[in-house]
Write an enzyme that holds these catalytic residues in place. Structure first.
Site, PDB file in Angstrom:
ATOM      1  N   SER A 247       0.860  -1.179   0.000  1.00  0.00           N
ATOM      2  CA  SER A 247       0.000   0.000   0.000  1.00  0.00           C
ATOM      3  C   SER A 247       0.896   1.229   0.000  1.00  0.00           C
ATOM      4  O   SER A 247       2.119   1.116   0.036  1.00  0.00           O
ATOM      5  CB  SER A 247      -0.886   0.013   1.243  1.00  0.00           C
ATOM      6  OG  SER A 247      -0.101   0.367   2.367  1.00  0.00           O
ATOM      7  N   LYS A 248       0.262   2.379  -0.012  1.00  0.00           N
ATOM      8  CA  LYS A 248       1.038   3.627  -0.074  1.00  0.00           C
ATOM      9  C   LYS A 248       2.006   3.771   1.095  1.00  0.00           C
ATOM     10  O   LYS A 248       3.006   4.471   1.000  1.00  0.00           O
ATOM     11  CB  LYS A 248       0.086   4.818  -0.110  1.00  0.00           C
ATOM     12  CG  LYS A 248      -0.587   4.951  -1.463  1.00  0.00           C
ATOM     13  CD  LYS A 248      -1.092   6.359  -1.697  1.00  0.00           C
ATOM     14  CE  LYS A 248      -1.746   6.455  -3.064  1.00  0.00           C
ATOM     15  NZ  LYS A 248      -3.053   7.050  -3.044  1.00  0.00           N
ATOM     16  N   ARG A 249       1.678   3.110   2.204  1.00  0.00           N
ATOM     17  CA  ARG A 249       2.580   3.160   3.368  1.00  0.00           C
ATOM     18  C   ARG A 249       3.977   2.683   3.004  1.00  0.00           C
ATOM     19  O   ARG A 249       4.959   3.054   3.618  1.00  0.00           O
ATOM     20  CB  ARG A 249       2.060   2.236   4.477  1.00  0.00           C
ATOM     21  CG  ARG A 249       1.061   2.843   5.409  1.00  0.00           C
ATOM     22  CD  ARG A 249       0.701   1.841   6.487  1.00  0.00           C
ATOM     23  NE  ARG A 249       0.311   0.549   5.932  1.00  0.00           N
ATOM     24  CZ  ARG A 249       0.978  -0.577   6.112  1.00  0.00           C
ATOM     25  NH1 ARG A 249       2.081  -0.590   6.835  1.00  0.00           N
ATOM     26  NH2 ARG A 249       0.547  -1.711   5.582  1.00  0.00           N
ATOM     27  N   HIS A 250       4.049   1.797   2.024  1.00  0.00           N
ATOM     28  CA  HIS A 250       5.346   1.225   1.647  1.00  0.00           C
ATOM     29  C   HIS A 250       6.119   2.111   0.684  1.00  0.00           C
ATOM     30  O   HIS A 250       7.195   1.751   0.254  1.00  0.00           O
ATOM     31  CB  HIS A 250       5.137  -0.146   0.998  1.00  0.00           C
ATOM     32  CG  HIS A 250       4.588  -1.164   1.926  1.00  0.00           C
ATOM     33  ND1 HIS A 250       3.252  -1.517   1.938  1.00  0.00           N
ATOM     34  CD2 HIS A 250       5.173  -1.895   2.898  1.00  0.00           C
ATOM     35  CE1 HIS A 250       3.053  -2.433   2.869  1.00  0.00           C
ATOM     36  NE2 HIS A 250       4.192  -2.680   3.473  1.00  0.00           N
ATOM     37  N   GLY A 251       5.562   3.266   0.322  1.00  0.00           N
ATOM     38  CA  GLY A 251       6.241   4.139  -0.635  1.00  0.00           C
ATOM     39  C   GLY A 251       5.464   4.157  -1.940  1.00  0.00           C
ATOM     40  O   GLY A 251       4.270   3.882  -1.956  1.00  0.00           O
TER      41      GLY A 251
END
Ligand code: GLU
Length: 489
Positions: A247-251
């Site tokens: 997800s966006k949390r991972h970049g």
């Protein structure tokens, strides 16, 4: 048995955002299989969700696929253009008794759902509209009561032989009579997909694991519509390095983001290809798109979740940076050098041979296009910046380093041809005469010439800089070292 015809495959993104790496991976696998087998790769934009679909997003999907080098066959299909057929297919199911009208309102259904929740039981539509008498149905239709069409799930079990997971089976009692057509006549996702896949002649559906729960409903619809079932391949999910769903949390998760980060499309497709597929021992991990086509096969698809490791992507990019033809690398680097103010496109064009040679030197130690730009500075600028870590390490004793550099300069100034073998012989002789190892000459020299602790081979650096600039830069470094020696004394 006759040989199976080459498959017709499709990528069917919903245009509700950018092209996500997961979508790009699905597109790539479908494309690879089509190109491997001589089949077709079709593109369908699933834009029936009018509120969330945007033209920008459709454009981003086209651009992302083109950037990756994934071309599609036949005309793009826009799902929204097929609403009439979706409705006809649903009405056919109604006419032949595979579907029925349901008059339950959303509020009534919500209330029943809440009741089920309070009882801690699983909610499933109770078929109350399926038992209405024909007269009653007619009366409600005549009165204009809104209704949806529900598929009547038969008894038994629904199963298919998944290419990745082998047999997957669902007891039909776990599948409720699902809606296929809303009261406004628009189709529900599963119905639209099946209607379109049949119309497009799709024979192999390859998509993410997250669709496994949709597949039994789709299988039932194929059977009810009297169409041949395609084969299904459900690809493993993509996780971040922490094991959680990507997800966006991972970049960055948009393909376009990687394009702007200086990742080459060659590296991106190679990296994506290894998310859920493994080429097997006989192949190298670093492959061009053509090599991937040759190596791709559905037998090597993996079941377990794939890990998206940005470090590996960077490494992969470095590998491709070193391998692509210089003529292909040049147009990608030139605009960056120009934007960094290091040179104009005309200057680079006028020194083409020198420039290509420099690119060839710099790409070896680069992972991203930006690394090339960063390392290129010393070959274009007159003034150079010394990296503090390089200075601290290689110019630790300025009073010792300075005279060695001065002697190096004199040796190089007296050198005949400006060529690596002559440079090496002369500088090794100098080291011997001074009673020091070669490293004591070459390492401080590297800092003097590039300001950096790491660079291409020192002789290549001197050739790329030219004699004049090399000598000027050593003089500049001597002055700096003298100042350092005085400050330290
Ligand atoms: N439009 C669906 C999605 O974006 C995919 C449909 C399919 O592949 O069957 O997830």
């Amino acid at each position: 048995m006759p040989e199976a015809a080459p498959p017709r495959l499709r990528f069917a993104p919903s245009p509700t955002g950018y092209l996500h790496v997961g979508g790009a991976r699905t597109a790539l696998f479908n494309w690879l299989l089509a190109r491997r087998t001589g089949g077709k790769f079709l593109l369908r934009i699933e834009d029936t969700d009018r509120a969330r679909s945007t033209d920008d997003s459709t454009r981003a999907i086209f651009e992302g696929l083109r950037w990756l080098g994934l071309d599609w066959d036949e005309e793009v299909v826009f799902q929204g253009a097929n609403l009439a057929r979706h409705r006809e297919d649903a009405e056919r199911l109604l006419a032949n008794g595979k579907a029925y009208r349901c008059f339950c309102t959303p509020d009534e259904l919500d209330a029943r759902r809440a009741e089920a929740k309070a009882d801690k039981s699983a909610f499933k539509y109770d078929r109350r509209c399926d038992v209405l008498g024909a007269d009653e149905v007619e009366r409600r239709v005549a009165a204009g009561t809104p209704f949806v069409l529900r598929f009547r799930v038969p008894e038994g079990e629904t199963a298919w032989d998944d290419i990745v997971h082998d047999r997957i089976a669902f007891p039909n009692r776990d599948i409720e009579d699902f809606v296929i057509l809303r009261s406004d006549g628009t189709p529900i996702y599963n119905h639209a997909v099946v209607s379109d896949d049949i119309a497009m002649g799709i024979t192999l559906v390859m998509r993410g694991d997250d669709h496994i729960s949709n597949t039994p409903k789709q299988v039932l619809l194929y059977e009810a519509l009297g169409a041949a079932l395609p084969r299904f391949a459900h690809l493993p999910m993509i996780h971040g390095t922490d094991g959680k769903k990507l997800s966006k949390r991972h970049g960055a998760t948009a393909v376009g983001d990687y394009q702007h980060l200086g990742i080459l499309p060659e590296a991106m497709v190679n990296f994506l290809a290894l998310l859920g597929w493994s080429p097997g021992g006989e192949f190298e991990e670093v492959m061009t798109l053509e090599e991937l086509v040759t190596a791709f096969s559905t037998e090597k698809l993996l079941r377990k979740a794939a890990v998206f490791d940005p470090k590996k992507l960077e490494w992969m990019n470095g590998q491709h940076l070193s391998r692509i033809p210089l003529a292909e690398l040049e147009p990608r680097v030139t605009p960056l050098l120009v934007a960094a103010g290091l040179a104009t496109a005309e200057e680079l064009a006028s020194r083409r041979d020198w420039y290509f040679h420099l690119l060839d030197l710099l790409r070896v130690r680069s992972r991203l296009l930006d690394d090339i730009v960063r390392q290129a500075g010393p070959y274009f600028r007159d003034a150079i910046e010394y990296e503090p870590e390089a200075v601290a390490k290689q110019w630790k004793e300025p009073a010792t380093v300075e005279p060695l550099l001065a002697a190096t300069r004199e040796t190089l100034a007296a050198l005949g041809p400006w060529e690596p073998p002559a440079m090496e012989a002369a500088l090794r002789a100098l080291a011997e005469a001074k009673g020091v190892g070669g490293g004591k000459i070459f390492q401080p020299l590297r800092v003097a010439l590039t300001g950096l602790g790491v660079s291409p081979g020192i002789f290549d650096v001197m050739v790329a800089l030219g004699r004049e600039r090399t000598l000027a830069r050593i003089t500049q470094a001597e002055a700096r070292l003298q100042a350092m020696a005085q400050a330290g004394a």
